[in-house]
Design an enzyme around this catalytic site. Sequence first.
Site, PDB file in Angstrom:
ATOM      1  N   VAL A  33       0.716  -1.040  -0.171  1.00  0.00           N
ATOM      2  CA  VAL A  33      -0.172  -0.095  -0.169  1.00  0.00           C
ATOM      3  C   VAL A  33       0.818   1.282   0.033  1.00  0.00           C
ATOM      4  O   VAL A  33       1.795   1.431   0.879  1.00  0.00           O
ATOM      5  CB  VAL A  33      -1.015   0.050   1.330  1.00  0.00           C
ATOM      6  CG1 VAL A  33      -1.791   1.209   1.162  1.00  0.00           C
ATOM      7  CG2 VAL A  33      -1.679  -1.343   1.118  1.00  0.00           C
ATOM      8  N   ASP A 145     -10.688 -11.788   8.156  1.00  0.00           N
ATOM      9  CA  ASP A 145      -9.305 -11.416   8.568  1.00  0.00           C
ATOM     10  C   ASP A 145      -9.212 -10.160   9.377  1.00  0.00           C
ATOM     11  O   ASP A 145      -8.518  -9.318   8.919  1.00  0.00           O
ATOM     12  CB  ASP A 145      -8.516 -11.212   7.322  1.00  0.00           C
ATOM     13  CG  ASP A 145      -6.904 -11.296   7.329  1.00  0.00           C
ATOM     14  OD1 ASP A 145      -6.489 -11.919   8.558  1.00  0.00           O
ATOM     15  OD2 ASP A 145      -6.230 -10.945   6.595  1.00  0.00           O
TER      16      ASP A 145
END
Length: 331
Positions: A33, A145
């Site tokens: 990211v 998650d």
Amino acid sequence: MQHVNQFSYNELRSATDNFHLRNNIGRGGFGTVYKGTLKNGLQVAVKTLSAESRQRAGEFLNEINTISNVRHPNLVEIVGCCVQGAYRILVYEYLKNNSLDHVLLGRKSTNNRLDWGRRAIICMGIAKGLSFLHEELTPHIVHRDIKASNILIDEDFKPKIGDFGLAKLFPDNITHISTRVAGTIGYLAPEYALGGQLTMKADVYSFGVLVLEIISGRSSSKANCGGMQKFLLEWAWELHKEGKLLDLVDPDIGEFPEEEVTRYMKVAFFCTQAAASRRPLMSQVVDMISRKILLNEKELTPPGFFQGSTTLGAVPSSTKMSLGESTSSSC
């Protein structure tokens, strides 16, 4: 994908200064990211997918389809995507304080110190976001998650759940899905880790572990808590049995209301009970945190946690490290 803004690869390369290392703000199981600035001045988080396999490409497309039309104050908003040649990139809103993992376990500073007020807001926000996914959306969404690195923090320290690459949709008439085990060790519900039986209660379990992380300032992904080879949940439960639960609290919190913090930890234990059927719904968790539901500790049973080669319905030590991605943070 007709509802998502489409960006060219060159636009995103320009926005991130050719994906420069200084703009790298995180790395997940499916990509890196970067912080970027679009031509209109909007700051964004640009997630580049490691398109090394069909599976990972599928996770990317799943993430787009799952969250493109979902809006909630405690969910990260998608700005757009890029599907061009081999490139698959997601563009999210940028959040100033990065991830909860970064704020909680990274370098401490006066500006980002998490006092109890901020930690309580984070716990409640995550609970509300999960309650929305599980019970208000149709079809329902199980995230699969939930962990500190997938919770992003805005400038007011309000949390937003991100990274829906592993999410599963649940129609109203489905009670569970049998699926491959995916997620992160330390957060996996025992029934899911052992048999791949996925329900919303797997997210509830992960949330309970996350609450203990938030309160303790420790990672659940390493078996080294309390100076022993124990995972965070196991150590917390032992402290609870010994009447020393407040020993778990992060010293960096400073002053805190003991009764309230203790209640949050007990809510975490309700969420992590070994039997999934005994765990509350996330809407009930919201009410438990806000005291709309009183905790009946007589109903509380031991959590499912790792314990050497045997467990309370959890994962044998010989296989536990192969079940998910382990972070590098220490407990």
